[in-house]
Motif scaffolding. Structure first.
Motif, PDB file in Angstrom:
ATOM      1  N   ARG A  66      36.299  42.059  66.317  1.00 50.83           N
ATOM      2  CA  ARG A  66      35.602  40.923  66.933  1.00 50.83           C
ATOM      3  C   ARG A  66      34.240  40.659  66.289  1.00 50.83           C
ATOM      4  O   ARG A  66      33.780  39.527  66.265  1.00 50.83           O
ATOM      5  N   LEU A  67      33.599  41.697  65.782  1.00 53.70           N
ATOM      6  CA  LEU A  67      32.276  41.542  65.178  1.00 53.70           C
ATOM      7  C   LEU A  67      32.344  41.159  63.700  1.00 53.70           C
ATOM      8  O   LEU A  67      31.400  40.569  63.159  1.00 53.70           O
ATOM      9  N   GLU A  68      33.446  41.480  63.047  1.00 52.95           N
ATOM     10  CA  GLU A  68      33.565  41.279  61.603  1.00 52.95           C
ATOM     11  C   GLU A  68      33.206  39.876  61.128  1.00 52.95           C
ATOM     12  O   GLU A  68      32.506  39.728  60.115  1.00 52.95           O
ATOM     13  N   PRO A  69      33.633  38.812  61.799  1.00 54.00           N
ATOM     14  CA  PRO A  69      33.266  37.479  61.295  1.00 54.00           C
ATOM     15  C   PRO A  69      31.753  37.259  61.197  1.00 54.00           C
ATOM     16  O   PRO A  69      31.297  36.527  60.310  1.00 54.00           O
ATOM     17  N   ALA A  70      30.981  37.893  62.047  1.00 55.50           N
ATOM     18  CA  ALA A  70      29.523  37.704  62.030  1.00 55.50           C
ATOM     19  C   ALA A  70      28.925  38.155  60.715  1.00 55.50           C
ATOM     20  O   ALA A  70      28.061  37.481  60.157  1.00 55.50           O
ATOM     21  N   GLU A 126      15.302  38.884  55.136  1.00 57.48           N
ATOM     22  CA  GLU A 126      15.678  37.487  55.395  1.00 57.48           C
ATOM     23  C   GLU A 126      17.169  37.374  55.701  1.00 57.48           C
ATOM     24  O   GLU A 126      17.579  36.675  56.629  1.00 57.48           O
ATOM     25  N   ARG A 127      18.003  38.090  54.929  1.00 57.28           N
ATOM     26  CA  ARG A 127      19.448  38.063  55.182  1.00 57.28           C
ATOM     27  C   ARG A 127      19.750  38.624  56.564  1.00 57.28           C
ATOM     28  O   ARG A 127      20.581  38.084  57.300  1.00 57.28           O
ATOM     29  N   LEU A 128      19.072  39.703  56.946  1.00 56.29           N
ATOM     30  CA  LEU A 128      19.255  40.265  58.286  1.00 56.29           C
ATOM     31  C   LEU A 128      18.906  39.236  59.355  1.00 56.29           C
ATOM     32  O   LEU A 128      19.630  39.073  60.334  1.00 56.29           O
ATOM     33  N   ARG A 129      17.795  38.552  59.178  1.00 58.93           N
ATOM     34  CA  ARG A 129      17.362  37.562  60.170  1.00 58.93           C
ATOM     35  C   ARG A 129      18.340  36.386  60.246  1.00 58.93           C
ATOM     36  O   ARG A 129      18.472  35.759  61.293  1.00 58.93           O
ATOM     37  N   GLU A 130      19.032  36.099  59.139  1.00 57.84           N
ATOM     38  CA  GLU A 130      20.045  35.044  59.149  1.00 57.84           C
ATOM     39  C   GLU A 130      21.293  35.473  59.927  1.00 57.84           C
ATOM     40  O   GLU A 130      21.873  34.678  60.662  1.00 57.84           O
ATOM     41  N   LEU A 132      21.545  38.017  62.188  1.00 59.93           N
ATOM     42  CA  LEU A 132      21.325  38.587  63.525  1.00 59.93           C
ATOM     43  C   LEU A 132      21.683  37.662  64.686  1.00 59.93           C
ATOM     44  O   LEU A 132      22.294  38.130  65.653  1.00 59.93           O
ATOM     45  N   PRO A 133      21.347  36.376  64.679  1.00 59.38           N
ATOM     46  CA  PRO A 133      21.734  35.564  65.841  1.00 59.38           C
ATOM     47  C   PRO A 133      23.243  35.555  66.093  1.00 59.38           C
ATOM     48  O   PRO A 133      23.691  35.723  67.227  1.00 59.38           O
ATOM     49  N   THR A 134      24.030  35.399  65.034  1.00 59.85           N
ATOM     50  CA  THR A 134      25.482  35.401  65.172  1.00 59.85           C
ATOM     51  C   THR A 134      25.985  36.784  65.582  1.00 59.85           C
ATOM     52  O   THR A 134      26.837  36.910  66.472  1.00 59.85           O
ATOM     53  N   TYR A 135      25.445  37.801  64.944  1.00 65.27           N
ATOM     54  CA  TYR A 135      25.874  39.170  65.232  1.00 65.27           C
ATOM     55  C   TYR A 135      25.521  39.563  66.672  1.00 65.27           C
ATOM     56  O   TYR A 135      26.359  40.106  67.401  1.00 65.27           O
ATOM     57  N   LEU A 136      24.289  39.279  67.081  1.00 68.54           N
ATOM     58  CA  LEU A 136      23.874  39.640  68.438  1.00 68.54           C
ATOM     59  C   LEU A 136      24.661  38.880  69.499  1.00 68.54           C
ATOM     60  O   LEU A 136      24.984  39.436  70.554  1.00 68.54           O
ATOM     61  N   ALA A 137      24.995  37.623  69.225  1.00 68.12           N
ATOM     62  CA  ALA A 137      25.824  36.869  70.172  1.00 68.12           C
ATOM     63  C   ALA A 137      27.199  37.526  70.310  1.00 68.12           C
ATOM     64  O   ALA A 137      27.742  37.640  71.416  1.00 68.12           O
ATOM     65  N   ALA A 138      27.765  37.977  69.183  1.00 70.60           N
ATOM     66  CA  ALA A 138      29.067  38.655  69.229  1.00 70.60           C
ATOM     67  C   ALA A 138      28.960  40.000  69.936  1.00 70.60           C
ATOM     68  O   ALA A 138      29.833  40.366  70.729  1.00 70.60           O
TER      69      ALA A 138
END
Length: 158
Positions: free
Chosen positions: A29-33, A109-113, A115-121
Motif C-alpha cells: 500500500r505504501l509502495e506507490p508513494a 528536497e526529494r524527501l520533502r517532495e 513526504l506528503p504522499t507517503y505520510l498520507a498513505a
C-alpha cells in the motif's frame, strides 16, 4: 499466549503470521508513494533515517544496521544515492576510518517532495487505523520487539 497440543494451532504462529501479513500488505500500500517519486523503498528508508539523524548523517555502519543491509549492500545503496545527488560520503574529522553518509540539500528536497504522499498513505494504512491509545501501545510494543531483536538499529549520535 499459551501453546496448544497441536503445534500447527499454536497462537505464536498466528502472531508471527499476522505480523508478516501486515508487513506485506503495508509495503504494497505504501509502495506507490515512493515509486511515484523515483525511489525504491530502501532508498526512502535510508533517506528518512539520514534526514531524522543529528546533522542529517549516519556512520555507514549504523546505516547498514538500521537498514538491515550488509556493509557491501549499504555501500551500493549509498553509491546509487550519491550518483543521484541525494547523499554524499564524508570522512570523520575525528576518525579517518569512519565514513558517514550525509543527506544533501537535493536529498532533503526529494524527501520533502515525497513526504506528503507517503505520510498520507501511512495515515491511511497504519496510524489512522488505530485510536490514539492503541497506537501508543502499538508503538511501545514495536519498540520492545525491535530493542530485543535488533538493538543495534537504534540511532546513535556520532
Amino acid at each position: 499466549m499459551a501453546a496448544t497440543d497441536d503445534p500447527l494451532d499454536d497462537p505464536r504462529l498466528t502472531a508471527a503470521g499476522l505480523l508478516f501479513e501486515a508487513h506485506q500488505g503495508l509495503v504494497s500500500r505504501l509502495e506507490p508513494a515512493w515509486r511515484d517519486h523515483g525511489l525504491s523503498g530502501l532508498d526512502l528508508n535510508a533517506l528518512l533515517r539520514l534526514g531524522r539523524s543529528p546533522g542529517r548523517r549516519l556512520r555507514m555502519t549504523d546505516l547498514a544496521t538500521q537498514t538491515a543491509l550488509s556493509t557491501s549492500g549499504v555501500t551500493r545503496l549509498v553509491d546509487r544515492l550519491a550518483r543521484a545527488g541525494l547523499v554524499r560520503r564524508d570522512t570523520s574529522p575525528d576518525d579517518r576510518r569512519a565514513t558517514f553518509a550525509t543527506l544533501t540539500p537535493e536529498g532533503e528536497e526529494r524527501l520533502r517532495e515525497v513526504l506528503p504522499t507517503y505520510l498520507a498513505a501511512v495515515d491511511r494504512w497504519l496510524t489512522g487505523l488505530l485510536p490514539p491509545e492503541e497506537l501508543d501501545a502499538f508503538l511501545r510494543s514495536l519498540r520492545v520487539i525491535r530493542d530485543r531483536t535488533n538493538p543495534a538499529a537504534t540511532a546513535r549520535t556520532p
